[in-house]
Structure formats: structure tokens, C-alpha cells
Scaffold this motif. Sequence first.
Motif: not given
Length: 263
Positions: A94-95, A106-107, A110-112, A135-138
Motif C-alpha cells: 500500500n503506497i 522503484a527501489a 526492486a527490494r521486494l 510504471q508499477m507493472l514495469e
Amino acid sequence: MNSAAGGYRASMVERRLSTPPVLAAVLEQRGRDEAAFPGDGCLLVLDGRALDRECLAKALISRGLDKEVFAVGSVDEWKREKDSHPPVEAILFNIGGRRANEATLAAEMARLSSEFRSVPIVVLSDSDDLPHVLQMLEHGARGFIPSSVGVAVCIEALSLAMAGGIFVPASTVQAMRHLVSDPAGGAGPRPMSGMFTPRQEEVVEALRKGKANKIIAYELSLKESTVKVHIRNIMKKLKATNRTEVAYKLNDLFKGTGTQSPA
């Protein structure tokens, strides 16, 4: 609720069994194990805001999600408590309204992806505009849920992600279809093309005509609270602080397109 670890689960129905003492003890232990680890895994709710994640976890359980929900504020918190819970089967990230720093998001994605690898990640956000969803899907999300939907839709989206599918909101599909079917903008340039979703464009047109939220809600068959969400998102995209500034900036967008602002 497991207050120490932020875990939530539905209560089990008590069963009365007429069985020998030894068998009863075995069944009782099995029941405790099943209560602690229902299903094959748990849903990890990741949200830095304690109240939001706790309310979301309880809402998912109350609406029928048949899994333990482990609500934490960070990956580090999950690492400290993970041994008390079943393996993570899906992540609801949840952002909220965080859009200011896309690089940070994005970081985090990537960590998740690195920590959980094959576990599907579904993003829950206050925004549903097309560039943000894409962007989130990418970045590896297996689903994108706007906060304008209900808990039932959220559960279905999570189920789809766990089954190997990808969930995107209807507004995103409509925006993509709109861009594909009318890439040149029809008879003339469209100042809002790519900036707003189709539904937001309808709200924008109503705002340009000076209509009140109640009237917009009635004409578009929306709840007034949903109209307010759309207006907030429109204001963010235009970097406006109030409705007057929105109208001013919209008029600037339409200058030179042949579309006059209504009197």
C-alpha cells in the motif's frame, strides 16, 4: 490478532468431538496448528502507516479472505517476525498517495522482488492514472488496485495474482484502449491526451463548466466521495492547490486548440 507480530486471522468454529482422550489430544494439537497457519501461506500487508495497515488487514479478514494477514511497516519488520507466520503467498504493497519520488518506489519494488522472488506483489495506490500504473507493472507488480475500489474487489485482485494473473483497474484498460483507438486525437489535438484517465476527463469537463461536486456525481453516476478523489488526483497532476487554480490551468491547456472555455 497477534499483537506482537501484527498478524490477523479469522476465529475458528469450536468443534465438540466424542473421541478417546489420546485421539482428542492429537486433534486438538492439529486444530491449534491449523489456527496458527490457515491455508498454504499468508498475505503480507506492507504499509508504513500503522493505522492504515491494521484497518486494511481487519477489513480483508472480515470480508472473507481465508488466509492469515501479516501487517507490517517494513521488510525489516517482516524479517524479525517471519518465523511466527506461514510463508508469504502474496504481498499487498500500500503506497497510498506517494508519488513524489518515483525512484524511491522503484527501489522499494526492486527490494521486494529480490527478497520474495516469485511471490506476487500487488500495489494499492490512491492514483490510477495510466503512467503510474504502467510504471508499477514495469517494476514487477502483478496487480494494481486503486483505493477507489472496495474490499471485495481487492480480495479478487489478490486471488487473481496468486493464481498467476495480473489485475489492472478498468480505468487503466479504458485509457489504454482510448490511446490505441484514437492515437492522433481525432479531428484535432487533445490537450488532455495521456494526462488524465477517461473518467477524469469527464470530471475535468464538468469542472471547466463550474459544476459543483454533487452535480458532477449525479451526472456521471458516481458517489460524491469518488468525485472528490478524482478532483484531488486532477489537482496533483496539474500541481494546483484549489479548484480556482485547476480551472485556470485547464483553460491554459485548452488555449490554441479551438476549444473555448465556457462563459
